[in-house]
Design an enzyme around this catalytic site. Structure first.
Site, PDB file in Angstrom:
ATOM      1  N   GLY A  19       0.783  -1.229   0.000  1.00 54.51           N
ATOM      2  CA  GLY A  19       0.000   0.000   0.000  1.00 54.51           C
ATOM      3  C   GLY A  19       0.815   1.279   0.000  1.00 54.51           C
ATOM      4  O   GLY A  19       0.339   2.302   0.503  1.00 54.51           O
ATOM      5  N   ASN A  21       1.410   3.033  -2.601  1.00 52.28           N
ATOM      6  CA  ASN A  21       0.663   3.969  -3.456  1.00 52.28           C
ATOM      7  C   ASN A  21      -0.534   4.543  -2.716  1.00 52.28           C
ATOM      8  O   ASN A  21      -0.839   5.728  -2.854  1.00 52.28           O
ATOM      9  CB  ASN A  21       0.228   3.280  -4.757  1.00 52.28           C
ATOM     10  CG  ASN A  21       1.353   3.253  -5.776  1.00 52.28           C
ATOM     11  OD1 ASN A  21       1.678   4.272  -6.382  1.00 52.28           O
ATOM     12  ND2 ASN A  21       1.969   2.087  -5.947  1.00 52.28           N
ATOM     13  N   ARG A  73     -15.546 -18.064  -7.935  1.00 53.73           N
ATOM     14  CA  ARG A  73     -15.062 -16.766  -8.416  1.00 53.73           C
ATOM     15  C   ARG A  73     -16.238 -15.828  -8.689  1.00 53.73           C
ATOM     16  O   ARG A  73     -16.156 -14.625  -8.460  1.00 53.73           O
ATOM     17  CB  ARG A  73     -14.245 -16.989  -9.687  1.00 53.73           C
ATOM     18  CG  ARG A  73     -13.326 -15.851 -10.033  1.00 53.73           C
ATOM     19  CD  ARG A  73     -12.161 -15.805  -9.061  1.00 53.73           C
ATOM     20  NE  ARG A  73     -11.426 -14.580  -9.189  1.00 53.73           N
ATOM     21  CZ  ARG A  73     -10.333 -14.273  -8.497  1.00 53.73           C
ATOM     22  NH1 ARG A  73      -9.847 -15.114  -7.610  1.00 53.73           N
ATOM     23  NH2 ARG A  73      -9.727 -13.130  -8.665  1.00 53.73           N
ATOM     24  N   HIS A 117       0.300   1.117 -13.281  1.00 54.75           N
ATOM     25  CA  HIS A 117       1.092  -0.014 -13.781  1.00 54.75           C
ATOM     26  C   HIS A 117       2.566   0.391 -13.796  1.00 54.75           C
ATOM     27  O   HIS A 117       2.897   1.483 -14.273  1.00 54.75           O
ATOM     28  CB  HIS A 117       0.627  -0.417 -15.186  1.00 54.75           C
ATOM     29  CG  HIS A 117       1.380  -1.597 -15.699  1.00 54.75           C
ATOM     30  ND1 HIS A 117       1.122  -2.881 -15.261  1.00 54.75           N
ATOM     31  CD2 HIS A 117       2.429  -1.687 -16.544  1.00 54.75           C
ATOM     32  CE1 HIS A 117       1.967  -3.715 -15.837  1.00 54.75           C
ATOM     33  NE2 HIS A 117       2.764  -3.011 -16.623  1.00 54.75           N
ATOM     34  N   ASP A 158      -4.347  -3.797 -19.154  1.00 54.45           N
ATOM     35  CA  ASP A 158      -3.481  -2.620 -19.333  1.00 54.45           C
ATOM     36  C   ASP A 158      -3.666  -1.948 -20.696  1.00 54.45           C
ATOM     37  O   ASP A 158      -2.726  -1.366 -21.242  1.00 54.45           O
ATOM     38  CB  ASP A 158      -1.994  -2.993 -19.144  1.00 54.45           C
ATOM     39  CG  ASP A 158      -1.730  -3.647 -17.802  1.00 54.45           C
ATOM     40  OD1 ASP A 158      -2.378  -3.280 -16.814  1.00 54.45           O
ATOM     41  OD2 ASP A 158      -0.865  -4.548 -17.742  1.00 54.45           O
ATOM     42  N   GLN A 186      10.024   7.675  -7.902  1.00 56.75           N
ATOM     43  CA  GLN A 186      10.141   8.763  -8.882  1.00 56.75           C
ATOM     44  C   GLN A 186       8.927   8.888  -9.789  1.00 56.75           C
ATOM     45  O   GLN A 186       8.712   9.931 -10.386  1.00 56.75           O
ATOM     46  CB  GLN A 186      11.402   8.572  -9.729  1.00 56.75           C
ATOM     47  CG  GLN A 186      12.677   8.684  -8.915  1.00 56.75           C
ATOM     48  CD  GLN A 186      13.934   8.579  -9.769  1.00 56.75           C
ATOM     49  OE1 GLN A 186      13.874   8.565 -11.001  1.00 56.75           O
ATOM     50  NE2 GLN A 186      15.077   8.497  -9.117  1.00 56.75           N
ATOM     51  N   GLU A 188       5.524   6.337  -9.686  1.00 57.23           N
ATOM     52  CA  GLU A 188       4.182   5.928  -9.231  1.00 57.23           C
ATOM     53  C   GLU A 188       3.601   6.870  -8.180  1.00 57.23           C
ATOM     54  O   GLU A 188       2.439   7.287  -8.289  1.00 57.23           O
ATOM     55  CB  GLU A 188       4.229   4.510  -8.652  1.00 57.23           C
ATOM     56  CG  GLU A 188       4.621   3.469  -9.673  1.00 57.23           C
ATOM     57  CD  GLU A 188       4.539   2.053  -9.123  1.00 57.23           C
ATOM     58  OE1 GLU A 188       3.627   1.744  -8.358  1.00 57.23           O
ATOM     59  OE2 GLU A 188       5.409   1.243  -9.474  1.00 57.23           O
TER      60      GLU A 188
HETATM   61  C1  GAR Z   1       3.084  -1.168  -7.503  1.00 53.46           C
HETATM   62  O1  GAR Z   1       4.387  -1.179  -8.005  1.00 53.46           O
HETATM   63  C2  GAR Z   1       2.083  -1.169  -8.651  1.00 53.46           C
HETATM   64  O2  GAR Z   1       2.523  -0.426  -9.743  1.00 53.46           O
HETATM   65  C3  GAR Z   1       1.999  -2.634  -8.974  1.00 53.46           C
HETATM   66  O3  GAR Z   1       1.988  -3.267  -7.716  1.00 53.46           O
HETATM   67  C4  GAR Z   1       2.757  -2.488  -6.789  1.00 53.46           C
HETATM   68  C5  GAR Z   1       1.959  -2.270  -5.528  1.00 53.46           C
HETATM   69  O4  GAR Z   1       2.716  -1.644  -4.516  1.00 53.46           O
HETATM   70  N1  GAR Z   1       0.851  -2.937  -9.765  1.00 53.46           N
HETATM   71  C6  GAR Z   1       0.848  -3.784 -10.785  1.00 53.46           C
HETATM   72  O5  GAR Z   1       1.815  -4.448 -11.114  1.00 53.46           O
HETATM   73  C7  GAR Z   1      -0.474  -3.898 -11.539  1.00 53.46           C
HETATM   74  N2  GAR Z   1      -0.296  -4.606 -12.782  1.00 53.46           N
HETATM   75  P1  GAR Z   1       2.039  -0.931  -3.270  1.00 53.46           P
HETATM   76  O6  GAR Z   1       1.073  -1.942  -2.636  1.00 53.46           O
HETATM   77  O7  GAR Z   1       3.174  -0.620  -2.355  1.00 53.46           O
HETATM   78  O8  GAR Z   1       1.325   0.305  -3.737  1.00 53.46           O
END
Ligand code: GAR
Length: 218
Positions: A19, A21, A73, A117, A158, A186, A188
């Site tokens: 988490g 992001n 599912r 992504h 995507d 840098q 995300e």
């Molecule tokens: C991030 O790097 C995000 O871009 C990636 O998962 C990570 C989650 O990190 N997402 C994907 O690969 C989606 N295809 P976080 O839980 O620390 O935010």
């Protein structure tokens, strides 16, 4: 137009793991770098996701909807959609949510659901490219520039309209882990909050498979 109503943009964030992001979004709402936005809920498919703790620590309603708790599912998909609906979101943010999004949810939140992504789409994206695998593939291929993309979610993997992208240089001696961390720091954690702010302030339109950003995107 993606946010037209009055009142702040109601955002639900879907997560699976650490988490970071989500944390970047919370920080930007708190420090005013994201305006006109309220994070109304966090949903994780993984009960052990640290993202859930981050939500709770910040007073945000959080819950887990795990496929492990349902017989099929289809039932999980229904429960997930119901959980999202309950928050009445204007915008659904996939912030490291590593679950295939059910078609009914894509249709219901068309142009109101975004994903981060960890590559410059259309490189290193699509089925099988997620998390660290993206950075392993990038280093294997020997690219010199990596990066991240925020895009709307459509039926493909995507393939939806791109909102923002940011490039990050690959460095000598990078490991997948080092590159992943640099792409997060840098790119995300900057472009995901920025995209939310743009959408919440009614600045993003979708035409065909492209976005048009009022006033530019820098
Ligand atoms: C991030 O790097 C995000 O871009 C990636 O998962 C990570 C989650 O990190 N997402 C994907 O690969 C989606 N295809 P976080 O839980 O620390 O935010």
């Amino acid at each position: 137009m993606l946010k037209t109503g009055s009142g702040p943009c109601r955002v639900v964030v879907l997560v699976s793991g650490g988490g970071t992001n989500l944390q970047a979004i919370i920080d930007c709402v708190n420090d005013g770098n994201i305006t006109n936005t309220e994070i109304v809920g966090v949903i994780s498919n993984n009960k052990n996701a640290y993202a859930l703790t981050r939500a709770e620590e910040n007073g945000i309603r959080a819950r887990c909807i795990s496929p492990k708790d349902y017989d099929s599912r289809e039932i999980f998909n229904e429960k997930l959609l119901q959980a999202v609906r309950e928050y009445e979101p204007d915008l659904v943010v996939l912030a490291g949510f590593l679950v295939v999004i059910p078609p009914a949810m894509i249709a219901e939140y068309r142009n109101r659901m975004i994903n981060i992504h960890p590559s410059l789409i259309p490189s290193f994206c699509g089925k099988g490219y997620y998390g660290l695998k993206v950075h392993e593939a990038a280093l294997e291929r020997g690219v010199k520039v990596a990066g991240a993309t925020v895009h709307f979610v459509d039926e493909g993997t995507d393939t939806g309209p791109i909102i923002l992208q940011k490039a990050v240089e690959v460095e000598q001696g990078d490991t997948p882990e080092k590159l992943q961390r640099r792409v997060m720091e840098q790119a995300e954690w900057k472009i995901l909050p920025r995209a939310i702010d743009l959408i919440a302030n009614g600045r993003v339109n979708v035409e065909k498979n492209r976005t048009i950003i009022k006033g530019g995107f820098l």
